[in-house]
Design a protein around this motif. Sequence first.
Motif, PDB file in Angstrom:
ATOM      1  N   UNK A 404       0.809  -1.214   0.000  1.00 22.50           N
ATOM      2  CA  UNK A 404       0.000   0.000   0.000  1.00 22.50           C
ATOM      3  C   UNK A 404       0.842   1.263   0.000  1.00 22.50           C
ATOM      4  N   UNK A 405       2.136   1.139  -0.144  1.00 21.43           N
ATOM      5  CA  UNK A 405       2.920   2.371  -0.170  1.00 21.43           C
ATOM      6  C   UNK A 405       3.917   2.425  -1.316  1.00 21.43           C
ATOM      7  N   UNK A 407       4.333   2.289  -4.737  1.00 25.35           N
ATOM      8  CA  UNK A 407       3.403   2.322  -5.861  1.00 25.35           C
ATOM      9  C   UNK A 407       3.898   1.585  -7.086  1.00 25.35           C
ATOM     10  N   UNK A 476      11.073   2.578   6.081  1.00 19.19           N
ATOM     11  CA  UNK A 476      10.318   1.987   4.983  1.00 19.19           C
ATOM     12  C   UNK A 476      11.131   1.721   3.733  1.00 19.19           C
TER      13      UNK A 476
ATOM     14  N   UNK B 295      -8.770   1.378   6.443  1.00 19.85           N
ATOM     15  CA  UNK B 295      -7.648   2.287   6.278  1.00 19.85           C
ATOM     16  C   UNK B 295      -6.828   1.851   5.077  1.00 19.85           C
ATOM     17  N   UNK B 296      -6.799   2.633   4.036  1.00 18.18           N
ATOM     18  CA  UNK B 296      -5.908   2.391   2.904  1.00 18.18           C
ATOM     19  C   UNK B 296      -5.965   3.565   1.948  1.00 18.18           C
ATOM     20  N   UNK B 298      -3.868   4.322  -0.218  1.00 18.63           N
ATOM     21  CA  UNK B 298      -3.340   3.879  -1.504  1.00 18.63           C
ATOM     22  C   UNK B 298      -4.456   3.407  -2.435  1.00 18.63           C
ATOM     23  N   UNK B 301      -5.342   6.448  -4.207  1.00 16.11           N
ATOM     24  CA  UNK B 301      -4.266   7.276  -4.761  1.00 16.11           C
ATOM     25  C   UNK B 301      -4.311   7.249  -6.288  1.00 16.11           C
ATOM     26  N   UNK B 323      -4.821   8.701   4.669  1.00 12.35           N
ATOM     27  CA  UNK B 323      -3.748   9.631   5.011  1.00 12.35           C
ATOM     28  C   UNK B 323      -4.342  11.039   5.163  1.00 12.35           C
ATOM     29  N   UNK B 331       4.701   9.369   7.054  1.00 12.66           N
ATOM     30  CA  UNK B 331       4.139   9.418   5.698  1.00 12.66           C
ATOM     31  C   UNK B 331       2.624   9.352   5.695  1.00 12.66           C
TER      32      UNK B 331
END
Lengths: 500, 500
Positions: A404-405, A407, A476, B295-296, B298, B301, B323, B331
């Motif tokens: 999820x981070x 990309x 990360x 929670x996501x 992404x 995004x 976020x 982040x």
Amino acid sequence: MTIEQWGVFETVLDGPSSGNPFRDVALSATFSNGADEVTVDGFYDGDGRYLVRFSPPTPGHWRYRITSNAAGLDGLEGGFRASEPTAGNHGPVFVAGMFHFAHADGTPYRPVGTTVYNWVHQPPELYLETLDAVTEAGFDKLRFLVFPQGGNHIAHIPERFPFARTDDGGWDVERPDPEFFQQIDGAVADLLERGIQADVIILHPYDRGQYGLDGLTAEQDATYLRYLVARLSAYRNVWWSLANEYDQHERPEERWDDVFRQLEAIDPYGRLRSIHNWLRLYDYNKPWVTHASIQNGWAVAEPGRAVLYRDAYRKPIVLDEIKYEGDTVERWGNLTPEELVHRFWIATVSGVYASHGESFRDERDSLHIVSGGRFQGTSPARLKFLRRILEEVDGVGLDPIDKWDDDTSTVGIPGRMYLRYLGRRSPGSWAFWLPQGVEGERLEIGDRFRVEILDTWHMTITPVNEIFELDHVGRNAATAPGAVQLPAGAAIALRITRVS
Amino acid sequence: MTIEQWGVFETVLDGPSSGNPFRDVALSATFSNGADEVTVDGFYDGDGRYLVRFSPPTPGHWRYRITSNAAGLDGLEGGFRASEPTAGNHGPVFVAGMFHFAHADGTPYRPVGTTVYNWVHQPPELYLETLDAVTEAGFDKLRFLVFPQGGNHIAHIPERFPFARTDDGGWDVERPDPEFFQQIDGAVADLLERGIQADVIILHPYDRGQYGLDGLTAEQDATYLRYLVARLSAYRNVWWSLANEYDQHERPEERWDDVFRQLEAIDPYGRLRSIHNWLRLYDYNKPWVTHASIQNGWAVAEPGRAVLYRDAYRKPIVLDEIKYEGDTVERWGNLTPEELVHRFWIATVSGVYASHGESFRDERDSLHIVSGGRFQGTSPARLKFLRRILEEVDGVGLDPIDKWDDDTSTVGIPGRMYLRYLGRRSPGSWAFWLPQGVEGERLEIGDRFRVEILDTWHMTITPVNEIFELDHVGRNAATAPGAVQLPAGAAIALRITRVS
């Protein structure tokens, strides 16, 4: 008689042929090696012949005893010795590492399969041509229908059907045609011999009123299922796909739940079980589903989508239809080979699997996914290359690292190996960088890695002549000095392997 | 006494104050209007006061009878009249149209919420400042914690805690602090008065060893839950969020299943129930979950992701953490306002909902999501604009039209209204085009549409001075002659409405 572990032991019994033996004769056999007992159904194969098939889960001496309502069969006994498996026999495939598959002996299994729906219903020459084509292309799973398909793109009406007709034009599921089902057995056995998993599609809606095989009742389903499982479940390469595009059937979802439960109850080996959708996903969280078999090409048309299925289902995800390489007017059948291969790589870096299919119009005015034959497309060779890369993974499978981070979707085995796909982008160089997730081995300063450049289209592996040593490890991500110069062109992947 | 339908009836009873009334006195009340019966738990509020709260689901005369193991309470009776609801009272929110929400009177509810975890635990001035800020910003749901948070970004240790301490430093959940819970009641009531849904987070892991409230046993959970539900469930704006980042708790998933089941059993109104994740999604397909609270960030995004959650869960999807707008180094807390608003619009055209949160460091060295106060950010005004657009939808909600094929994500109500978001792209013009799916009203040649250009950042709605009439309708899309000239800039959406 000696059968290898996970092989198929078969005994043929003579019994009654009067009345309707399919319906009237109950037959089962209990196998024991002294420690474990397994009870399997036998089945009537026509002409007074009854068969019992059994796949020994362990080597050693196995004895069996027949139970039947037919006096001449009840109480029969016998036995055989199961040997150690021969080379290439790794046992049936099960779920491993939550999102992946492995054979019973622990060997990872990476599905890179294809689809030929009416493979078994074609004339023998075409059937064999397909079998050879699939084998040579390197596919390790084949999806095919038990019941023949009607409707569009169907160039051939099969000679045999699964059941006898009733007087009113329906199907008498209590009178299966043994020769029809012998073809199905043979297909599974042919795939087994070639090391290919048989993804057996039990029901499908592609009948378009032509045969009426999509209109069985729940009771008819159950009768058919019992016969099919008795015949096929001993083959270790069987996967059960309850239906293709199940939601095109006019049936309440509870009926599918029931079929799953029946299958779970009567399959003595617990072969893999799933179901395939049109627009409405089945709830793959239900306990009897072993893996998600999903149609959705869109989920791998861009990175970052298919990984959500992993989170939702926490089971292996196999995208068993992502549209096909071909030239049909229908939008499901005209992907370029580049696009299909691209989608497979997106699947890979999403931690899921995909299936191939080809839909160029052939000389019979049919399609490969419908009838089979030689492949015309250029994606199979690239998928064979992908399969090689997957087979070289030293671990249960590839999982997203910083879910999820990241990309750009890096998968791997934390701390040990990473696969990164750059897709349609074509950067001139890539600064060494690794994501760090919360699971598995942590990266540390001083960890050293080598990099190979994979050209997923041209099927080349080019080692980078440099070792990258981490000099910064954050929460990360971790970095090393230096960058990898990349060739021009798209569809480049990077394989990054820890060297110390 | 008159209470409006869906309002809160409360009766205060005098009873025993000796021993531990929280533990020793059982108290319930059965309400009846002659046709329906509802039994609710009462609760001890300290100082010999016992309260029973009840929300009448229908207007008319309601009678009640108390059942208790305390002689002075058992058998007490009373009644009240429930009037028709007053303006602005549309009743509690339930799931509607599978993926959306509506009030009990049928009025659609479109969540555009925010989050202030420790709102209730702040000094009164700050509490009120937050309440006013959230109200003025136009948010219609607020997520907040019952238990105070420890750890990072916490500038304030609350004066009151939910329970008395035990001698060994633990929590005596059988001795709640009524004044602490009166604050929670008051917070829910304050939100109700302002038409804001109260997303009550029952448990959370953000304790970092400071208070130990994350370490309750299953029995303690159950005791606490019963007290909380007795106090709060009569408020029609209550949503139950079992936990924030539930998977940061060290508890087996079965414990959460149990809490859901308990909640389902003891909440007489069936308020909305969900649970919020860190990295591992709860199985929202479980029958006691009413909607997915995920929670996501992404997932929104990029377009094309969040829609997969709809398929997996077939319930409303609320992305309750995508976020935050802010400037923290973490982040999760440094989105630009443009990015946050962009994500909300992606959520909208994915057929899901999202929640806001703000994480600029404030003068207390805390964050808005932690402590509240005035908003500093510029996203709330844009989200108010989005909420207006959602409220103007004449139907249960916006659903994807040609799911899995329209990559630019058009949602709407088939045949009637479409919303299309162009995101970061800024084309000069848009040729009139509508996707056609398989559900709902079909498009036909001659259907006429008007178009409005929505600037999602500058909050303008510009009607296009032209009517578009379909002259071609295909299987998956329809077109009209002409094109819409678009302004320069990103974050443009199109609202397309049928006129005849």
